[in-house]
Scaffold this active site. Structure first.
Site, short mmCIF file in Angstrom:
data_model
loop_
_atom_site.label_atom_id
_atom_site.label_comp_id
_atom_site.label_asym_id
_atom_site.label_seq_id
_atom_site.Cartn_x
_atom_site.Cartn_y
_atom_site.Cartn_z
N HIS A 1 63.99 43.15 21.02
CA HIS A 1 64.61 42.13 21.86
C HIS A 1 64.38 42.44 23.34
O HIS A 1 64.59 43.56 23.78
CB HIS A 1 66.10 42.09 21.55
N ASP B 1 44.01 35.77 30.21
CA ASP B 1 42.65 35.28 30.20
C ASP B 1 41.65 36.41 30.41
O ASP B 1 42.03 37.57 30.62
CB ASP B 1 42.46 34.16 31.23
N TRP C 1 44.91 29.90 35.32
CA TRP C 1 46.28 30.40 35.19
C TRP C 1 46.64 30.64 33.72
O TRP C 1 47.78 30.47 33.31
CB TRP C 1 47.28 29.48 35.88
N GLY C 2 45.68 31.06 32.93
CA GLY C 2 45.88 31.29 31.51
C GLY C 2 46.47 32.65 31.20
O GLY C 2 45.92 33.39 30.38
#
Length: 151
Positions: A20, A28, A121-122
């Site tokens: 958790h 990318d 922005w991957g």
């Protein structure tokens, strides 16, 4: 032999260690991964594997409580943002600056998975959660208010 799910031994094993609030970054091909990070490099060639395929497979293996992406995704890559909301519909979404994604969050991540994605922005962060009904659905257990809506 494993029947289904992620077959890559290193990725499958790394996902099994998550708890958790742990953060996994799926990034990318050009992401500057810190030298001492737990790096799992899946990149073979341009867009192989692509970002969405890796995220989709990971989404079947872990409970995702939160998704973080660069602010630029919402304005400059809205198709990716829409896909993320559809794939992680139960997660809380936040944004950070692109610089934070490349810096602070990269150092916070327990695992960084590099794809072959050539996607603007991957770089997507997944915060692990818990399976609320399984943890808080037992007889006599009172779930905290912040989980009650997920029961």
């Amino acid at each position: 032999m494993k029947r289904h799910g992620i077959l890559n031994a290193e990725l499958s094993g790394a996902l099994a260690t998550l708890g958790h609030t742990d953060l996994v970054l799926v990034v990318d091909a050009g992401f500057p991964i810190p030298r001492d990070a737990h790096r799992i490099d899946l990149a073979i060639a341009e867009n192989l594997p692509d970002l969405r395929t890796v995220l989709e497979l990971i989404s079947r293996e872990i409970v995702v409580e939160g998704v973080v992406r660069a602010q630029d995704v919402t304005t400059n890559n809205p198709r990716l943002d829409e896909w993320l909301h559809g794939t992680f519909a139960d997660a809380e979404f936040t944004t950070r600056s692109h610089a934070d994604m490349l810096g602070e969050l990269a150092y916070q991540a327990k695992v960084i998975v590099r794809t072959g994605a050539f996607e603007p922005w991957g770089n997507i962060g997944l915060f692990c959660g818990v399976d609320v009904p399984r943890w808080f659905g037992g007889d006599g257990v009172i779930a905290p208010d912040y989980y009650a809506s997920k029961l």
